[in-house]
Design a protein around this motif. Structure first.
Motif, mmCIF file in Angstrom:
data_model
loop_
_atom_site.group_PDB
_atom_site.id
_atom_site.type_symbol
_atom_site.label_atom_id
_atom_site.label_comp_id
_atom_site.label_asym_id
_atom_site.label_seq_id
_atom_site.Cartn_x
_atom_site.Cartn_y
_atom_site.Cartn_z
ATOM 1 N N GLU A 151 32.913 35.442 31.948
ATOM 2 C CA GLU A 151 33.661 35.255 30.694
ATOM 3 C C GLU A 151 32.630 35.096 29.588
ATOM 4 O O GLU A 151 31.491 34.689 29.840
ATOM 5 C CB GLU A 151 34.570 34.020 30.753
ATOM 6 N N ARG A 183 33.822 40.670 36.826
ATOM 7 C CA ARG A 183 34.422 39.879 37.904
ATOM 8 C C ARG A 183 34.599 40.791 39.107
ATOM 9 O O ARG A 183 35.168 41.880 38.962
ATOM 10 C CB ARG A 183 35.798 39.313 37.492
ATOM 11 N N GLU A 185 36.655 41.487 41.260
ATOM 12 C CA GLU A 185 38.074 41.317 41.607
ATOM 13 C C GLU A 185 38.366 41.883 42.996
ATOM 14 O O GLU A 185 37.881 42.963 43.342
ATOM 15 C CB GLU A 185 38.959 42.045 40.586
ATOM 16 N N PHE A 193 43.912 48.003 33.394
ATOM 17 C CA PHE A 193 44.479 46.656 33.266
ATOM 18 C C PHE A 193 43.568 45.624 33.927
ATOM 19 O O PHE A 193 43.239 44.598 33.343
ATOM 20 C CB PHE A 193 45.872 46.605 33.901
ATOM 21 N N ARG A 194 43.189 45.868 35.175
ATOM 22 C CA ARG A 194 42.299 44.924 35.876
ATOM 23 C C ARG A 194 41.131 45.702 36.461
ATOM 24 O O ARG A 194 41.299 46.522 37.361
ATOM 25 C CB ARG A 194 43.030 44.154 36.971
ATOM 26 N N THR A 195 39.943 45.446 35.918
ATOM 27 C CA THR A 195 38.750 46.166 36.350
ATOM 28 C C THR A 195 37.662 45.144 36.664
ATOM 29 O O THR A 195 37.828 43.952 36.403
ATOM 30 C CB THR A 195 38.272 47.111 35.239
ATOM 31 N N PHE A 198 34.665 44.627 32.254
ATOM 32 C CA PHE A 198 35.631 44.738 31.158
ATOM 33 C C PHE A 198 35.075 44.016 29.944
ATOM 34 O O PHE A 198 34.045 43.361 30.015
ATOM 35 C CB PHE A 198 36.995 44.152 31.567
ATOM 36 N N GLN A 200 35.740 41.344 26.770
ATOM 37 C CA GLN A 200 36.609 40.255 26.317
ATOM 38 C C GLN A 200 36.411 39.998 24.826
ATOM 39 O O GLN A 200 35.319 40.224 24.281
ATOM 40 C CB GLN A 200 36.282 38.964 27.079
ATOM 41 N N GLU A 202 36.924 36.726 22.690
ATOM 42 C CA GLU A 202 37.282 35.308 22.855
ATOM 43 C C GLU A 202 36.884 34.509 21.626
ATOM 44 O O GLU A 202 35.877 34.780 20.978
ATOM 45 C CB GLU A 202 36.575 34.721 24.077
ATOM 46 N N GLU A 265 49.910 39.382 31.932
ATOM 47 C CA GLU A 265 49.076 38.672 30.953
ATOM 48 C C GLU A 265 48.260 39.635 30.101
ATOM 49 O O GLU A 265 47.578 40.512 30.622
ATOM 50 C CB GLU A 265 48.124 37.729 31.703
ATOM 51 N N LEU A 266 48.336 39.409 28.788
ATOM 52 C CA LEU A 266 47.504 40.150 27.855
ATOM 53 C C LEU A 266 46.423 39.218 27.316
ATOM 54 O O LEU A 266 45.249 39.572 27.245
ATOM 55 C CB LEU A 266 48.390 40.661 26.707
ATOM 56 N N ARG A 272 41.357 23.551 26.028
ATOM 57 C CA ARG A 272 40.351 23.267 27.062
ATOM 58 C C ARG A 272 39.847 21.837 26.984
ATOM 59 O O ARG A 272 38.884 21.482 27.673
ATOM 60 C CB ARG A 272 39.166 24.241 26.934
ATOM 61 N N GLU A 305 41.158 27.683 22.828
ATOM 62 C CA GLU A 305 40.573 28.999 23.127
ATOM 63 C C GLU A 305 41.648 30.082 23.038
ATOM 64 O O GLU A 305 42.762 29.906 23.533
ATOM 65 C CB GLU A 305 40.008 28.973 24.543
ATOM 66 N N ALA A 307 41.804 34.073 24.283
ATOM 67 C CA ALA A 307 40.981 34.981 25.103
ATOM 68 C C ALA A 307 41.800 36.201 25.483
ATOM 69 O O ALA A 307 42.779 36.112 26.227
ATOM 70 C CB ALA A 307 40.525 34.262 26.374
ATOM 71 N N GLY A 309 41.553 40.473 26.688
ATOM 72 C CA GLY A 309 40.730 41.577 27.160
ATOM 73 C C GLY A 309 40.905 42.765 26.232
ATOM 74 O O GLY A 309 42.038 43.160 25.923
ATOM 75 N N ARG A 312 42.548 45.641 28.060
ATOM 76 C CA ARG A 312 43.967 45.380 28.302
ATOM 77 C C ARG A 312 44.778 45.567 27.026
ATOM 78 O O ARG A 312 45.899 46.077 27.050
ATOM 79 C CB ARG A 312 44.122 43.954 28.818
HETATM 80 N N1 GAP Z 1 37.562 32.172 28.893
HETATM 81 C C1 GAP Z 1 38.860 32.185 29.452
HETATM 82 C C2 GAP Z 1 39.145 33.382 30.229
HETATM 83 O O1 GAP Z 1 38.267 34.176 30.525
HETATM 84 P P1 GAP Z 1 41.055 34.618 31.495
HETATM 85 O O2 GAP Z 1 42.546 34.417 31.402
HETATM 86 O O3 GAP Z 1 40.425 34.581 32.833
HETATM 87 O O4 GAP Z 1 40.455 33.487 30.539
HETATM 88 C C3 GAP Z 1 41.050 36.211 29.437
HETATM 89 O O5 GAP Z 1 40.684 35.976 30.773
HETATM 90 C C4 GAP Z 1 41.538 37.632 29.263
HETATM 91 O O6 GAP Z 1 40.542 38.547 29.724
HETATM 92 C C5 GAP Z 1 42.780 37.978 30.099
HETATM 93 O O7 GAP Z 1 43.954 37.570 29.450
HETATM 94 C C6 GAP Z 1 42.675 39.488 30.188
HETATM 95 O O8 GAP Z 1 43.174 40.097 29.004
HETATM 96 C C7 GAP Z 1 41.167 39.704 30.253
HETATM 97 N N2 GAP Z 1 40.754 39.911 31.662
HETATM 98 C C8 GAP Z 1 40.498 38.969 32.589
HETATM 99 N N3 GAP Z 1 40.143 39.539 33.765
HETATM 100 C C9 GAP Z 1 40.167 40.877 33.564
HETATM 101 C C10 GAP Z 1 39.903 42.017 34.393
HETATM 102 N N4 GAP Z 1 39.495 41.886 35.654
HETATM 103 N N5 GAP Z 1 40.050 43.244 33.854
HETATM 104 C C11 GAP Z 1 40.433 43.404 32.562
HETATM 105 N N6 GAP Z 1 40.687 42.359 31.734
HETATM 106 C C12 GAP Z 1 40.567 41.114 32.219
#
Ligand code: GAP
Length: 444
Positions: A151, A183, A185, A193-195, A198, A200, A202, A265-266, A272, A305, A307, A309, A312
Motif C-alpha cells: 500500500e 500484492r 493475491e 479489478f484485482r491484480t 496495481f 493506488q 491514497e 469495493e472501489l 485509522r 484515510e 484509498a 485503486g 479499479r
Molecule cells: N491503505 C489502505 C488500503 O490499502 P485497501 O482496501 O486494501 O486499503 C485500497 O486498498 C484500494 O486499493 C481498494 O479499494 C482497491 O480499489 C485497491 N486495491 C486493493 N487491492 C487491489 C488489487 N489487488 N488490485 C487492484 N486494486 C486493488
C-alpha cells in the motif's frame, strides 16, 4: 432507441484490446496472469483518472502531495503489522491442484469442498503473506530482504513530520500520493479489478483526536461527490459499512460500484485512529507527536484515510460509460452504435480531426488544425475509411468532439463539430474552435 449497458466484463476486455485501452501483459509469450498493460488510449485515460484525483486532493488548501519510494525500510512493515498480519488463509486441493482462499470460497465455507472439482481431499488452511519479497544489494540473505510495498499509505505516515514541518501546515491537513502497490493475491481476476501489481491513490488526513468522527463523515461525502462529478451514475454506487474492522481501524466504509460481477469495493474510507503514527513512533524511537501551538498541547493525530485503486476506478469509468444504442430501420434491420460516454476530462482524446478526403488541399488544413489544437488538448487524427466509420471509432474511444474538415472549409474557414452523445453537428469558424471546445469542456 434501445440502450444496453455493460453486463459482461468480456465486452470491455475486447473493446479495450480493439481500441487500445488495455492489453494482456507479455501477450506474445502467452501473457502473464493478472498483469495488464495500458495501451495508447488506456495510458492517456489513466493519466486523466490520476489527474482528476490528484487535482481534487492537492488543489485544496489543506492537502500536500508526495511521491514516496516503492521500497521502504523493512521495519516499516513490521510496525504497520503487514509482516505478521497481512495474509490470507490458503487451501490447496490435492486432486485438481486448485489453490483458493478459505475465507471467501462458498463451497469450502459451507461444505469443505474444492470450488473447482468438488473434491474433499484438501490441505490444511495455512496463512499466506501477500507481500512480494525481494533482496536489496548483491547478497540474497535474510538481512537483505525488502518488500514491494502493498500500500502507498505507509509512505504518508513515515513522512508525516517531513511534510508538516516543510509545508508548515497545521492540523487538520492531509497528504496525498499516487503510486504502484503490489500484492501476491491468491485469486486475482476480473480483468483489471484485482491484480498483483496495481496503482493506488491514497490520502491520509491528520486530525485532532475527538474530531475524527466528524472528518470521517465529511470525507465520505467529499468522495461520493467526486464520483458523481465525473459521471458515475448515482444508482451504480453506494456505501457499505464493514462488518469486520481491520486491526488499525476504528471505523471503515467501502464505496462500492456495481461492476458487471456485482457490487464490489472501489474505495475504502477508514478511520485509522492513531494506530500508524503510534506504531512508527514505537518502532523508530522518534517522537511523532504534533504540537498544537494555539492550544499548547501535544498529541498523536488521528488519521482519516481515503484509498482507491486507480485501475479499479478506470474499470468503473469504462463500465459506467459503456452503452450500446440499438436502433432499427423500417425493415427492422438493427444498427448498434457503441459509445463510451466518458466525462470529457477522463476521455483519452478530447477532439478527433477527420478530413473528409485524403486530398492534399484538405489534409494540409486538417494537419495544421491538429497541430494548433494539440497545444491545448489531446487530439487524434483519422483519415482512413468513410466518415461514418470514423465517427463510430471515435464513439467507441469516448472522444467527445469530432471535427470534420470538408471542401467548404477551403472557402469559409469553418469546420463541422459533431458531438459524441447527441450526434448534433454545428458549423464553427476554425479561428474560434479552441475556445469553443474549451468552453464546452468546462460546461460538463
Ligand atoms: N491503505 C489502505 C488500503 O490499502 P485497501 O482496501 O486494501 O486499503 C485500497 O486498498 C484500494 O486499493 C481498494 O479499494 C482497491 O480499489 C485497491 N486495491 C486493493 N487491492 C487491489 C488489487 N489487488 N488490485 C487492484 N486494486 C486493488
Amino acid at each position: 432507441m434501445k440502450i444496453k449497458h455493460c453486463d459482461d466484463l468480456n465486452t470491455l476486455v475486447s473493446l479495450s484490446k480493439r481500441r487500445g485501452f488495455v492489453f494482456q501483459s507479455s501477450e506474445i509469450y502467452g501473457g502473464l496472469a493478472s498483469c495488464w498493460d495500458y495501451g495508447p488510449l488506456g495510458s492517456l485515460m489513466k493519466l486523466n483518472v490520476k489527474r482528476a484525483w490528484w487535482n481534487a486532493m492537492t488543489r485544496r488548501k489543506d492537502i500536500v502531495g508526495i511521491d514516496a519510494a516503492i521500497l521502504m525500510h523493512p521495519m516499516v512493515w513490521k510496525a504497520s503489522g503487514h509482516v505478521d498480519g497481512f495474509s490470507d488463509p490458503l487451501v490447496d486441493c490435492k486432486s485438481c491442484k486448485t489453490r483458493f482462499r478459505a475465507d471467501n470460497t462458498d463451497s469450502y465455507i459451507n461444505e469443505k469442498k474444492c470450488p473447482n472439482c468438488g473434491s474433499k481431499d484438501l490441505s490444511e488452511e495455512r496463512n499466506f503473506n501477500l507481500m512480494f519479497k525481494t533482496h536489496m544489494g548483491p547478497l540474497e540473505d535474510t538481512g537483505s530482504v525488502v518488500y514491494l510495498r502493498p500500500e502507498t499509505a505507509q509512505g504518508h505516515f513515515v513522512n508525516f513530520q517531513n511534510c508538516q514541518q516543510s509545508s508548515r501546515y497545521k492540523i487538520p491537513f492531509g497528504i496525498a500520493a499516487i503510486g504502484k502497490s503490489f500484492r501476491n493475491e491468491i485469486t486475482p481476476g476480473n480483468f483489471i479489478f484485482r491484480t498483483r501489481e496495481f496503482e493506488q491513490m491514497e490520502m491520509q488526513y491528520f486530525v485532532k483526536p475527538g474530531t475524527d468522527a466528524e472528518y470521517f463523515n465529511q470525507w465520505k461525502e467529499i468522495r461520493m461527490n467526486f464520483y458523481t462529478k465525473y459521471g458515475i451514475k448515482k444508482e451504480n454506487i453506494k456505501f457499505k459499512d464493514h462488518d469486520k474492522l481491520a486491526h488499525y481501524a476504528k471505523a471503515a466504509v467501502d464505496v462500492e460500484y456495481k461492476f458487471p460481477m456485482g457490487y464490489s469495493e472501489l474505495e475504502g474510507i477508514h478511520n485509522r485512529s492513531d494506530f500508524d503514527l503510534s506504531q512508527h513512533s514505537k518502532f523508530s524511537g522518534k517522537n511523532l507527536e504534533y504540537f498544537d501551538e494555539a492550544n499548547k498541547e501535544k498529541y498523536i493525530p488521528y488519521v482519516i484515510e481515503t484509498a482507491v485503486g486507480c485501475d479499479r476506478l478506470f474499470l468503473a469509468f469504462l463500465c459506467d460509460a459503456y452503452r450500446e444504442e440499438i436502433t432499427a430501420d423500417a425493415e427492422g434491420k438493427e444498427d448498434v452504435r457503441v459509445v463510451l460516454g466518458l466525462h470529457p476530462e477522463i476521455a483519452p482524446y478530447k477532439v478527433a480531426i477527420l478530413p473528409l478526403s485524403k486530398k492534399e488541399e484538405l489534409s494540409s488544413i486538417a494537419e495544421k488544425l491538429r497541430d494548433d489544437l494539440a497545444m491545448d488538448f489531446d487530439v487524434t487524427y483519422d483519415e482512413a475509411q468513410s466518415i461514418g466509420k470514423r465517427y463510430r471509432r471515435q464513439d467507441e474511444a469516448g472522444t467527445p468532439f469530432c471535427v470534420t474538415v470538408d471542401f467548404d472549409t477551403i472557402n469559409d474557414q469553418a469546420v463541422t463539430v459533431r458531438h459524441r452523445d447527441t450526434m448534433v453537428q454545428e458549423r464553427i469558424a476554425m479561428s474560434q474552435l479552441s475556445s469553443y471546445i474549451a468552453g464546452k469542456l468546462k460546461s460538463f
